[in-house]
Write an enzyme that holds these catalytic residues in place. Structure first.
Site, short mmCIF file in Angstrom:
data_model
loop_
_atom_site.label_atom_id
_atom_site.label_comp_id
_atom_site.label_asym_id
_atom_site.label_seq_id
_atom_site.Cartn_x
_atom_site.Cartn_y
_atom_site.Cartn_z
N PRO A 163 0.80 -1.16 0.10
CA PRO A 163 0.08 0.09 -0.02
C PRO A 163 1.07 1.29 -0.02
O PRO A 163 2.14 1.25 -0.05
CB PRO A 163 -0.73 -0.26 1.53
CG PRO A 163 -0.24 -1.48 1.68
CD PRO A 163 0.56 -1.94 0.90
N ALA A 164 0.32 2.31 -0.05
CA ALA A 164 0.96 3.58 0.08
C ALA A 164 1.87 3.74 1.30
O ALA A 164 1.75 2.90 2.29
CB ALA A 164 -0.18 4.73 0.31
N PHE A 175 0.77 2.69 -9.25
CA PHE A 175 -0.16 1.78 -8.39
C PHE A 175 0.28 2.26 -7.16
O PHE A 175 1.37 2.44 -6.58
CB PHE A 175 0.59 0.31 -8.73
CG PHE A 175 -0.08 -0.98 -7.87
CD1 PHE A 175 -1.22 -0.55 -6.97
CD2 PHE A 175 0.50 -2.00 -7.86
CE1 PHE A 175 -1.65 -1.61 -6.45
CE2 PHE A 175 -0.20 -3.04 -7.30
CZ PHE A 175 -1.28 -2.85 -6.65
N CYS A 176 -0.88 2.50 -6.12
CA CYS A 176 -0.70 2.80 -4.88
C CYS A 176 0.27 3.98 -4.71
O CYS A 176 -0.15 5.12 -5.62
CB CYS A 176 -0.14 1.55 -4.08
SG CYS A 176 -0.52 1.81 -2.26
N VAL A 177 1.20 4.14 -3.64
CA VAL A 177 1.98 5.53 -3.57
C VAL A 177 2.60 5.76 -5.13
O VAL A 177 3.20 6.77 -5.26
CB VAL A 177 2.84 5.27 -2.41
CG1 VAL A 177 4.16 4.27 -3.04
CG2 VAL A 177 3.53 6.71 -2.29
#
Length: 572
Positions: free
Chosen positions: A15-16, A300-302
Site C-alpha cells: 500500500p501507500a 500503483f498505490c503510492v
C-alpha cells in the site's frame, strides 16, 4: 490433520507509504487519552447485564453436557469462528467452554470500545488497541490451550513441537514471521520472469523495458510506476498473473520503474528527488527511447501518488507528456483513509521528523522495511500474524508456497526525509489536492492542470486505500475520467487476471457525484476481471500500431543487464 492452505486473497504490504506501527502513541499516551473518553453508565449497566446473562448460559450449558446420563459429554455446538472450527475444540468440554468464554469476552470488550464517548480519533485508537489485545489473547495462540496443537504433539510424539521450535528460531533470525515457504521462490527464476532488459539506472531506480510479444505494438509506450514499498514484481509475479506480461501481450511497449532498496547512502533523499530524479526522469527516458511525444502512464498505490505529483510538476513547466493516466488503488485526497488515520497526528509526525527526518539531531535515517511490513500485517493480525504463529510454531507445519506472500515479505526501506515529507503533507495535512499549496521541485503543484484522461481503479474490500477514498480522485482531476471498482482487496483485487474467471467489477456512468455511494447505486456489476475493460480503454489512447522494435533501448540507452535487474534483488 492437514493444515489449511494459505488464503487466496490476503491483503498485504504494498500500500501507500503509511506510517509504521510505532508511530501510534505509546502506551502511556494511550492510557492518558482514555481520560478523555467516557462510557455512559446506562451502556455499562446494559453490557454488564448482558455479559452476566450470557456467561451464565454458557456455564449452565457446559455443566449440563457433562452431567448427562451415562456421563458421556455431548460435544458443544460448533463455533462460527474459524480459529475454533476444528472438532477438537468442541469435543473437549474444557476447551469448548474456554473458546466460548473467550469469544464472549472479546465481544464485550469491543462493544465497550464502540460505546465510548469522546473524540473520534481517540475512540478509533482505543478500538484498534483493544482489537490487537483481543486477537493476541485468543486461546488458540497458546500451546497449553490449543487442543489441535496438543493432539498433533501426541500424534507425532513431540516432533511437531521440535519442528515448531526450529521454525520459531529461524524466524527470529530472519526478523519476521514466515507467511510462505520462501525457499520455493527466487526473483528472476520463478517470479519476475517476463523477458526484458534494464535500459537505464541511477541511484533511485532501474528502468526495465520488456520484450514485445506481438509483431506490432502501439506507437505510445506504457510506463508503469509501482509503489516504492516492496518490489515492483507484484505486477509480474508469475506468467499467469502478471499485469506486465498481460499489457505486453496486448501490444504495448512496456517500461517499468524498479525502485532501488535504499541503504545508508540514500538517507538524504527527499520527496523532490523521487519526483525529479525518478518519476520525471523515467518519463523523459521512455520518451527518448520510443520517440513518442506523449506516453501512457500507470501508477500503483503510492506509485500513483508519485506519478500524479510528477505530472503536475511537468504541467507547471508547460509540459503534458501523458496521453493517459491509470491509477490503481491510489490515494490523492487523504481526507479520510480508514484505519490508517489512527496512526497519524502532529505528535507522531514530529516524532518521525526528530528521529529520521532531514533535521533529526543525529542526521536523517531510514524507515526500515521490516517495520512497515509489521505494520501492515498487524492491520489484519489474525490472518497475517496469529494464523502463522499457530501453524508454524504450535503445530510445526511449514507454510505452503504462495507467490503473493513471498512478495509481501520482500520489503524495502524508505529514506527518512522523503517519508517524513510524504507523511506530513499528505496523510496529516492533505495538501496535495489544494492547487498551489505545495511546491515540489520548485513548481507549484496543481493536479487540475494535468490534461490527460484518467482511469481510476479501487478495490471494494481494500482496508489500506478504501474504495471511496480512491473514488475521491474523480473529484480532483479535470480531464475525462473513468472509475472502475473491483472486488476483493488492495492487492488481490488488482492482481486478477481474466483467465482465472474470478471475482467481478463494477462500472458506472461517466458522471461522478461527490458521494461514492451515489455512484455505486448507479453502477452495474460485471463478472470477471477489470483488466479487459482497462485494456480496451488503454488501447483507445495508445495510438496506431507500428512494427515492434528488434532490440531494447536505443542509441543512447543500451541494455545494461537482463530484467529483473540488480536493484530488485537487494534485500532490506
Amino acid at each position: 490433520m492437514k493444515r489449511k492452505s494459505a488464503p487466496s486473497a490476503p491483503e498485504t504490504a504494498n500500500p501507500a507509504a503509511i506510517p509504521a506501527l510505532d508511530a501510534l502513541p505509546g502506551m502511556g499516551e494511550m492510557l492518558k487519552s482514555l481520560s478523555s473518553l467516557q462510557l455512559p453508565m446506562d451502556a455499562l449497566a446494559q453490557l454488564q447485564s448482558d455479559y452476566l446473562k450470557q456467561a451464565t448460559e454458557l456455564w449452565n450449558g457446559s455443566v449440563q453436557r457433562l452431567s448427562q446420563e451415562g456421563k458421556a459429554a455431548t460435544p458443544a455446538p460448533a463455533l462460527p469462528d474459524r480459529r475454533f472450527a476444528n472438532q477438537a475444540w468442541a469435543e473437549n468440554p474444557a476447551t469448548a467452554y474456554m473458546a466460548q468464554m473467550y469469544l464472549l469476552n472479546a465481544r464485550t470488550l469491543m462493544e465497550m470500545a464502540d460505546r465510548m464517548e469522546g473524540d473520534e480519533k481517540t475512540r478509533a485508537r482505543v478500538r484498534f488497541a483493544v482489537q490487537q489485545w483481543v486477537d493476541a489473547a485468543s486461546p488458540s495462540n497458546y500451546l497449553a490451550f490449543n487442543p489441535e496443537a496438543l493432539a498433533k504433539a501426541l500424534e507425532t510424539k513431540g516432533e511437531s513441537i521440535a519442528k515448531g521450535a526450529k521454525q520459531l528460531w529461524e524466524d527470529v533470525r530472519k526478523g519476521h514471521v514466515s507467511q510462505t515457504d520462501e525457499s520455493a521462490f527466487e526473483v528472476g527464476r520463478n517470479v519476475a520472469t517476463t523477458e526484458g532488459d534494464v535500459v537505464f539506472e541511477n541511484e533511485l531506480f532501474q528502468l526495465l523495458e520488456y520484450k514485445p510479444l506481438t509483431a506490432q505494438i502501439f506507437e505510445r509506450p506504457l510506463l508503469m510506476v509501482p509503489p516504492c514499498i516492496n518490489k515492483y514484481y507484484i505486477l509480474d509475479l508469475q506468467p499467469e498473473n502478471s499485469l506486465i506480461r498481460y499489457a505486453v501481450s496486448q501490444g504495448h511497449r512496456v517500461f517499468v520503474v524498479s525502485w532501488r532498496n535504499p541503504d545508508t547512502s540514500c538517507v538524504q533523499l527527499t520527496w523532490d528527488d523521487y519526483i525529479e530524479d525518478a518519476a520525471i526522469k523515467a518519463i523523459e527516458v521512455v520518451q527518448e527511447i520510443s520517440g513518442a511525444k506523449t506516453i501512457d502512464t500507470l501508477g500503483f498505490c503510492v506509485g500513483g501518488t508519485i506519478l500524479s505529483t510528477a505530472l503536475a510538476v511537468l504541467a507547471a513547466r508547460g509540459e503534458q507528456p501523458a496521453a493517459s493516466v491509470t491509477l490503481l488503488t491510489t490515494l490523492i485526497d487523504f481526507s479520510s483513509n480508514g484505519v490508517l488515520d489512527i496512526f497519524v497526528d502532529e505528535a507522531s509526525v514530529k516524532l518521525r521528523d526528530m528521529t529520521i527526518g532531514p533535521d533529526a539531531p543525529t542526521g536523517p535515517g531510514l524507515l526500515m522495511g521490516k517495520d512497515l511490513a509489521a505494520t501492515f500485517s498487524f492491520l489484519r493480525p489474525n490472518d497475517l500474524v496469529w494464523n502463522y504463529v499457530v501453524g508454524n510454531y504450535l503445530k510445526g507445519e511449514a507454510p505452503p508456497p504462495f507467490d503473493l506472500l513471498y512478495w509481501n515479505g520482500d520489503s524495502t526501506n524508505l529514506p527518512g526525509p522523503m517519508y517524513c515529507w510524504y507523511l506530513r503533507h499528505t496523510y496529516l495535512q492533505n495538501e496535495l489536492i489544494e492547487p498551489g499549496k505545495l511546491t515540489v521541485c520548485g513548481e507549484p503543484v496543481d493536479l487540475t492542470r494535468i490534461e490527460a484522461p484518467v482511469y481510476i481503479y479501487g478495490s471494494r474490500e481494500d482496508h489500506i486505500v478504501p474504495w471511496d477514498s480512491a473514488y475521491r480522485s474523480t473529484q480532483v482531476f479535470s480531464g475525462k475520467k473513468r472509475f472502475v471498482l473491483g472486488a476483493s482487496g488492495h492487492i488481490a483485487g488488482v492482481i486478477n487476471p481474466p483467465a482465472k474467471g474470478k471475482r467481478s467489477h463494477w462500472i458506472g456512468k461517466s458522471t461522478f457525484p461527490e458521494n461514492a455511494q451515489d455512484w455505486f447505486k448507479g453502477a452495474t456489476e460485471y463478472p470477471g476481471s477489470w483488466w479487459t475493460d482497462w485494456a480496451e480503454w488503454l488501447g483507445e489512447h495508445a495510438g496506431k500500431k507500428i512494427a515492434a522494435p528488434k532490440t531494447p533501448g536505443g542509441r543512447k540507452y543500451k541494455a545494461i543487464e537482463p530484467a529483473p535487474g540488480r536493484y530488485v534483488k537487494e534485500k532490506a
